[in-house]
Structure formats: C-alpha cells, structure tokens
Design a protein around this motif. Sequence first.
Motif, PDB file in Angstrom:
ATOM      1  N   UNK A 174       0.776  -1.141  -0.030  1.00  0.00           N
ATOM      2  CA  UNK A 174      -0.126   0.154  -0.043  1.00  0.00           C
ATOM      3  C   UNK A 174       0.905   1.201  -0.115  1.00  0.00           C
ATOM      4  N   UNK A 175       1.972   1.209   0.826  1.00  0.00           N
ATOM      5  CA  UNK A 175       2.732   2.368   0.906  1.00  0.00           C
ATOM      6  C   UNK A 175       3.517   2.629  -0.462  1.00  0.00           C
ATOM      7  N   UNK A 176       4.146   1.254  -0.857  1.00  0.00           N
ATOM      8  CA  UNK A 176       4.920   1.368  -2.318  1.00  0.00           C
ATOM      9  C   UNK A 176       4.194   1.875  -3.533  1.00  0.00           C
ATOM     10  N   UNK A 177       2.952   1.303  -3.684  1.00  0.00           N
ATOM     11  CA  UNK A 177       2.202   1.320  -4.937  1.00  0.00           C
ATOM     12  C   UNK A 177       1.189   2.312  -4.897  1.00  0.00           C
ATOM     13  N   UNK A 178       0.692   2.832  -3.612  1.00  0.00           N
ATOM     14  CA  UNK A 178      -0.395   3.751  -3.459  1.00  0.00           C
ATOM     15  C   UNK A 178      -1.581   3.404  -4.188  1.00  0.00           C
ATOM     16  N   UNK A 179      -1.928   2.367  -4.474  1.00  0.00           N
ATOM     17  CA  UNK A 179      -3.070   1.870  -5.378  1.00  0.00           C
ATOM     18  C   UNK A 179      -4.449   2.919  -5.211  1.00  0.00           C
ATOM     19  N   UNK A 180      -4.906   3.311  -6.274  1.00  0.00           N
ATOM     20  CA  UNK A 180      -6.456   4.005  -6.174  1.00  0.00           C
ATOM     21  C   UNK A 180      -7.297   3.356  -5.225  1.00  0.00           C
TER      22      UNK A 180
END
Length: 373
Positions: free
Chosen positions: A162-168
């Motif tokens: 979650x922190x790395x990809x910051x998905x929408x």
Amino acid sequence: MESEFALTPARPQPRAEIAALSNVAHGAFDFGELERMGLRLDEIIDFSVNSNPFGPSPRLSEVLRSIVPDRYPDRECLALRRALAAQRQCSIDCVLVGNGAAELIWLVALAWLNPQRCALIIGPTFGEYARAAQMMGAAVRVWQAGPQRDFQIDMAEIEHLLAQDRPQVVFWCNPNNPTGVFIPDQVLYDLAGRHPATLFVIDQAYRRFVFDQPESLMAADALPPNALILRSMTKDYALAGLRLGYAIGRGEIIQALAAVQPPWSVNTAAQAAGLAALQDEAHLSRALERLALARRELMRDLLQAGLAARPSSTHFFLVEVGDAARFRRVLLQAGAQVRDCASFGLPAWARIATRRPEENKRLVEAVWRLWQT
Ligand SMILES: Cc1ncc(COP(=O)(O)O)c(C=O)c1O
C-alpha cells in the motif's frame, strides 16, 4: 480537415481493454452445462453458491404478489435506503442500493479506475474485482495468499504494498471468498486510516456468516472516510434470483458511485424483497444459528469421508481434492455441485458451502461413493 476520430479501423471494434478481458468463472448453475450433461436442475443440490440455504423470509411470496410490473421502479430506492440507513445509523446519503453487490463492484471501477491508476487485490478472491479493474484499463496488482499458511494474509506485506504502490483502490473481501479467512473489521478500518489516499473497498458479502464474531452494525459515520463497505442481500437474505446489494460510505463516495449507475438497475421486486427481509431479521437469525450447527456437522462428516476442510470463519470452506475439475464433474453427475477453484489459481481445491442438514448428508454420501470408484 480530417476529424481526430477518423483513425478508427474499418470495422467497429470494442476498446482494446475489452478484447483482452477474460471470462470470470462463478459458482451457481451453468444452465448450458446441465443441458449438455442431460441433467435436470431440480436433481442437483448446489454447494457451489455461498448463500443462505434456508431460503428467504416466508413473507416474501406475499410481497411479490403485490408487485406492479408495469410501473418503473423507484430509481433512488428511497424506502429501502431509508430502512438500511436506520439499521446502519447513518443518513440515506451514505447508502447506495445496487443490482447485487456485483453491480457495486463495477460502479467502483467505473468511477475510480482508469489506465493511469492501479488497483490492489488481496487474493485468491472473487474474480469480478480484477475483471472490473481490467475493463477500465487499470493496472492490477494481486497479493496472493497460499495454502502453506492456510491462506492467512500477511498484513505487513500488504502494508508495504500500500505504501509502495499507493493504489487508487484496494478490493478486500472480508471474510474472503473462497478461503473463509476473516480479518477483524477494526484492523481493516485502522489500515484504511493509515492509507488515506487509497479507497478501501471492503466487500462484506459474507459478513453475516462469520458465526463467532457477530457484527455490531457499526454506524457508517464511524467508518474511515476512505472506506466503502459492500453488502450482498442476495447472500444473507437468499435473494439470488432477484439480485440485491448495497454500499455504505461517506456521502462523496456514494455520490460518485450513483453518478455512474445505470438508471432503474434495481427492480421493483428486489427493492420490495429487501424491505421485507429487513423487517424479518428473526428469520435470518434462526437461519444463521442452524447454519452454524450444520457447518460443524458437515465438516465432521466430510473429515470421516476423507476430506479435511481448511479452517474457515464462515459456512463455506476449501478442501484439497487433487483434481478439482474431475471431483466436481463426478459429484455433479451424482447430484451435488461444488465449486472447482481452478479459476482462483487453485486447481487442486474445491469450495463447498454448507447447506441444510439433509442436503449435506447427500453430499457426504456422494463423496463416500466417489472414493469407491
Ligand atoms: C465476494 C463476493 N462479492 C460479491 C458477490 C456478488 O454478490 P451479488 O450476488 O449480491 O451480486 C459475490 C458473489 O458470489 C461474492 O462472492
């Protein structure tokens, strides 16, 4: 001057994302397959759907008799939304009703995803999340749990992604289909709180079936602002033929979903059935008590027949069977349909949903017979 749209190919073509979409396998009857196999619907018991097997409230038949079929349904589902808002202690602006939870998943994709955005999926899980995201051309990342750890979810790894990809958007089925793994509600809400840029779509289609952790029907206002809860009334109130689901979230999120919803997608019969179901909660409570008992007995009897159910917080569970396609086919011929989990990436596993005690006995007998062939 040539129009900028003139580059279209000679023949009309759907968008590239649509051509690349693959079919999603589902449980429930495949009518064409039964026809091809020469089987009659009423000869088969369906263990491949995870709905309440005790059926809808007896009040439903009377309600359906009063339906006016030649009048359009209420586009806004006002009566049902009011009833749901009263139950969830929120304003009706925080509730959207859909033609099953499946429609709501597609609305999320329509409203939030595009080719520049990314969706994270906690797998193995319901196939419509990926299909809806792919339909919008979004990048899809999947974190996959495996049998070696009983399909438990590594929360530290998810936190990292979650922190790395910051998905929408993250699609999280809780309890999860097909594994039955359940993460306490508050743990997910806290996680959402730590990742405010991501929309947490928490699909609680089976939340009522987590027997040892009854839900508190928490007030919608207490949810993190980036959380959206999906519910399937299809499942708990046994309305699969009518289709009904709802979403709960902050007004801004609900508004965005409503903006992309086709008009009249929830028909009159489904709206009336939903209202009647909410007015007969006692029917559901009795069904859940019986189901909890039936599930324990089914797991015990299957174990004696040589099938060990994986731990599950709910009434459906996975069993490892070797060749799941064959297992399903042979049982189907014997009158019991289970879910082959190949489409979840688990070709050696089948998912079985608990049904009524007398139906469960027929499944167990069929499994005993299967080992003798
Ligand atoms: C996890 C999950 N979400 C949503 C749905 C769809 O629910 P509905 O039948 O209400 O559209 C299903 C149906 O199988 C499901 O398994």
